[in-house]
Design a protein around this motif. Structure first.
Motif, short mmCIF file in Angstrom:
data_model
loop_
_atom_site.label_atom_id
_atom_site.label_comp_id
_atom_site.label_asym_id
_atom_site.label_seq_id
_atom_site.Cartn_x
_atom_site.Cartn_y
_atom_site.Cartn_z
N THR A 132 60.27 13.40 -28.14
CA THR A 132 60.61 14.65 -28.60
C THR A 132 59.38 15.38 -29.58
O THR A 132 59.41 16.62 -29.45
N ARG A 133 58.98 14.60 -30.47
CA ARG A 133 57.90 15.39 -31.22
C ARG A 133 56.68 15.69 -30.15
O ARG A 133 56.17 17.00 -30.57
N PHE A 134 56.39 15.18 -29.39
CA PHE A 134 55.34 15.73 -28.49
C PHE A 134 55.63 16.88 -27.64
O PHE A 134 55.11 17.72 -27.52
N LYS A 135 56.84 16.89 -27.13
CA LYS A 135 57.41 17.89 -26.23
C LYS A 135 57.73 19.08 -26.79
O LYS A 135 57.39 20.24 -26.39
N ASN A 136 58.73 19.03 -28.04
CA ASN A 136 59.38 20.07 -28.57
C ASN A 136 58.18 20.77 -29.58
O ASN A 136 57.84 21.98 -29.24
N PRO A 137 57.90 20.27 -30.67
CA PRO A 137 57.10 20.94 -31.66
C PRO A 137 55.86 21.02 -31.32
O PRO A 137 55.28 22.31 -31.47
N CYS A 139 54.03 20.63 -28.07
CA CYS A 139 53.85 21.19 -26.83
C CYS A 139 54.78 22.38 -26.62
O CYS A 139 54.25 23.72 -25.95
N GLY A 140 55.67 22.56 -27.31
CA GLY A 140 56.26 23.77 -27.55
C GLY A 140 55.66 24.96 -28.12
O GLY A 140 55.96 26.08 -28.02
N ASP A 141 54.47 24.85 -29.01
CA ASP A 141 53.78 25.70 -29.46
C ASP A 141 52.74 25.90 -28.61
O ASP A 141 51.80 25.16 -28.30
N THR A 142 52.35 27.17 -28.00
CA THR A 142 51.47 27.52 -26.93
C THR A 142 50.13 27.21 -27.63
O THR A 142 49.35 27.00 -26.76
N LYS A 143 49.92 27.37 -28.71
CA LYS A 143 48.55 27.10 -29.11
C LYS A 143 48.00 25.89 -29.30
O LYS A 143 46.65 25.40 -28.97
N VAL A 157 54.51 16.02 -20.03
CA VAL A 157 55.77 15.88 -20.96
C VAL A 157 56.82 16.88 -20.27
O VAL A 157 57.92 16.68 -20.51
N ASP A 158 56.44 18.13 -20.06
CA ASP A 158 57.31 19.05 -19.63
C ASP A 158 58.25 18.47 -18.19
O ASP A 158 59.49 18.79 -17.96
N LYS A 159 57.55 17.70 -17.58
CA LYS A 159 58.40 17.21 -16.08
C LYS A 159 59.14 15.90 -16.77
O LYS A 159 59.99 15.42 -15.64
N LEU A 160 59.00 15.39 -17.69
CA LEU A 160 59.73 14.07 -18.20
C LEU A 160 60.88 14.48 -18.75
O LEU A 160 61.30 15.54 -19.38
N LYS A 161 62.10 13.82 -18.60
CA LYS A 161 63.29 13.78 -19.07
C LYS A 161 63.75 12.53 -19.82
O LYS A 161 62.93 11.36 -19.88
N PRO A 162 64.55 12.83 -20.98
CA PRO A 162 64.74 11.38 -21.86
C PRO A 162 65.00 10.24 -21.06
O PRO A 162 64.48 9.28 -21.66
N GLU A 163 65.44 10.23 -20.14
CA GLU A 163 65.78 8.89 -19.55
C GLU A 163 64.60 8.36 -18.66
O GLU A 163 64.65 7.13 -18.38
N ASP A 164 63.55 9.15 -18.69
CA ASP A 164 62.42 8.68 -18.11
C ASP A 164 61.53 7.93 -19.26
O ASP A 164 60.59 7.17 -18.66
#
Length: 173
Positions: A132-137, A139-143, A157-164
């Motif tokens: 979650t930390r890597f995906k949202n805050p 990678c969620g920041d385009t910079k 990480v965009d292609k991964l789902k929590p169940e993965d």
């Protein structure tokens, strides 16, 4: 004299052309996982030190011992976190700098054992926190998608789902 000139050339060439990291990885046993889930699992493996299914402040404090590159066991510096996260786990230097703020919890510029006292979560929660930390805050920041490594890993990480996000049974080495 020729040997001295060759030595200076090699040091300058490798130090300025980006090959110094290759030598560092070679001598510090850097062998990060290729896939992102493997990187998350490596952090879990390293952080549940006593293998009790719980990552707590004591586990995390013990895990920081391999971050010690300057012989100061009491303080973990920014560059040590960056080195460990890029070498051991294969994340970008930018992500290592991002992660440092989670090591220096009280924000005093010094990551010490006092920063990890209140940490306590199950392995499943710890693993999900990494994802979650890597995906949202991050990678969620385009910079944070500028470097080629970050771009590749954020696309992954965009292609991964929590169940993965599952770690196979592992044997502690």
């Amino acid at each position: 004299m020729l040997a001295l000139q060759l030595t200076v050339f090699i040091l300058l060439f490798y130090g300025t052309c980006g090959f110094s990291r290759s030598f560092f990885y070679l001598f510090n046993h850097c062998n990060p996982p290729e896939e992102l889930v493997g990187k998350f699992c490596a952090t879990l493996l390293d952080n549940d030190v006593n293998d009790d299914g719980i990552v707590d402040g004591n586990d995390v404090a013990i895990d920081t011992l391999p971050y010690n590159y300057d012989e100061d066991l009491c303080v973990t510096d920014l560059w040590e976190v960056v080195t460990r996260w890029s070498c051991r786990y294969g994340f970008s230097e930018e992500y290592g700098r991002y992660m440092y703020r989670f090591f220096d919890v009280n924000g005093d510029g010094r990551a010490t054992a006092d920063d990890f006292g209140a940490f306590n979560m199950t392995n499943a929660d710890f693993l999900m926190m990494q994802y979650t930390r890597f995906k949202n805050p991050y990678c969620g920041d385009t910079k944070n998608r500028v470097s080629p490594l970050d771009k590749r890993q954020c696309d992954e990480v965009d292609k991964l789902k929590p169940e993965d996000i599952k770690c196979p049974n592992y044997i502690r080495l």
